[in-house]
Design a protein around this motif. Structure first.
Motif: not given
Ligand SMILES: NC(=O)c1ccc[n+]([C@@H]2O[C@H](COP(=O)([O-])OP(=O)(O)OC[C@H]3O[C@@H](n4cnc5c(N)ncnc54)[C@H](OP(=O)(O)O)[C@@H]3O)[C@@H](O)[C@H]2O)c1
Length: 243
Positions: A120-140
């Motif tokens: 939904x949001x990617x089509x409205x994201x311009x240059x300089x935008x970001x997608x940040x994921x909150x992981x965990x120690x338990x992502x690895x």
């Protein structure tokens, strides 16, 4: 502050899942301080004054689809958007006793909802935008007794890496930030008021303390303005003692 700078700030937007408490709330507060417009998507509203809220149970299949219209409206005129996938729950479960329906619900919240929001949001994201994921120690790595959480966080790391590859050329960056034990509702529920559990957790940190949500929020604010981190999985855990 000149008008031009003010206008530029007003165009910066943060959309974050799970800002009704803990790390998400601290991130919302941090971005408000910078002058960003902030939108929380969770079941409960964010208590920070100035944050706008879209109520949604992200564990319900298809729930994200109902956000298409309000999101489009909220994003009108946006240029730089930071989308933070933060909402999550840690359940006590094990691989040898994990009903598929329970796993499906966890994956819906952690992965499928994140994917729906990206669409939904990617089509409205311009240059300089970001997608940040909150992981965990338990992502690895895995520890016993939290199987669905370990599975979901590992998969989310894969989504982050695919985000980096598939958005190449769009000047939108991504990364996953992996907090260590942070003093939030989730961790307090795990501790359950038991001082021995608290001591056991803090003893895992080389700083002998829990992380403050504001410390994670500061790191996310840095990640949002730092495209050189694109594709990185970053641990933010004060250093964990290995035994
Ligand atoms: N605290 C730690 O030590 C720690 C360590 C490593 C990673 N993390 C990660 O950090 C992130 C935030 O955790 P936290 O400790 O801040 O937890 P928290 O205080 O329990 O907050 C969790 C947030 O997720 C939202 N959420 C949960 N289920 C939801 C649902 N079905 N639909 C919509 N929103 C939902 C909650 O909002 P509502 O209840 O209002 O819906 C809440 O705002 C999570 O991704 C967690 O895995 C935390």
């Amino acid at each position: 502050m000149g008008l031009c700078v003010l206008e530029q700030h007003a165009m910066n937007r943060l959309i974050i899942t799970g800002a009704s408490s803990g790390i998400g709330r601290a991130i919302a507060r941090r971005f408000l301080r910078d002058g960003s417009l902030v939108l929380n998507i969770a079941r409960r509203p964010c208590p920070e004054p100035g944050v706008e809220n879209l109520a949604c149970d992200l564990a319900v299949p298809g729930a994200v689809d109902s956000l298409a219209e309000p999101l489009a409206e909220w994003l009108a005129g946006a240029a730089r958007v930071c989308l933070v996938h933060n909402a999550s729950v840690m359940r006590r479960d094990r691989v040898d006793a994990l009903p598929s329906d329970d796993l499906r619900a966890v994956l819906e919240l952690n992965l499928v909802a994140a994917n729906g929001l990206n669409q939904l949001i990617l089509p409205r994201m311009g240059e300089g935008s970001s997608i940040l994921y909150i992981g965990s120690t338990l992502a690895e790595k895995a520890v016993p007794g939290v199987a669905s959480y370990v599975i979901a966080k590992h998969a989310l790391a894969g989504m982050m890496r695919a985000t980096c590859q598939d958005l190449a050329g769009r000047k939108i960056h991504t990364c996953m930030l992996c907090p260590g034990f942070t003093d939030t509702e989730q961790i307090r529920a795990l501790i359950g008021g038991n001082d021995e559990i608290l001591a056991a957790l803090t003893s895992l940190s080389t700083f002998d303390r829990l992380i403050e949500p504001a410390e994670i929020a500061e790191t996310i604010a840095f990640a949002a303005r730092t495209p050189v981190l694109n594709g990185a999985l970053i641990h933010a855990n004060l250093g964990q003692r290995e035994r």
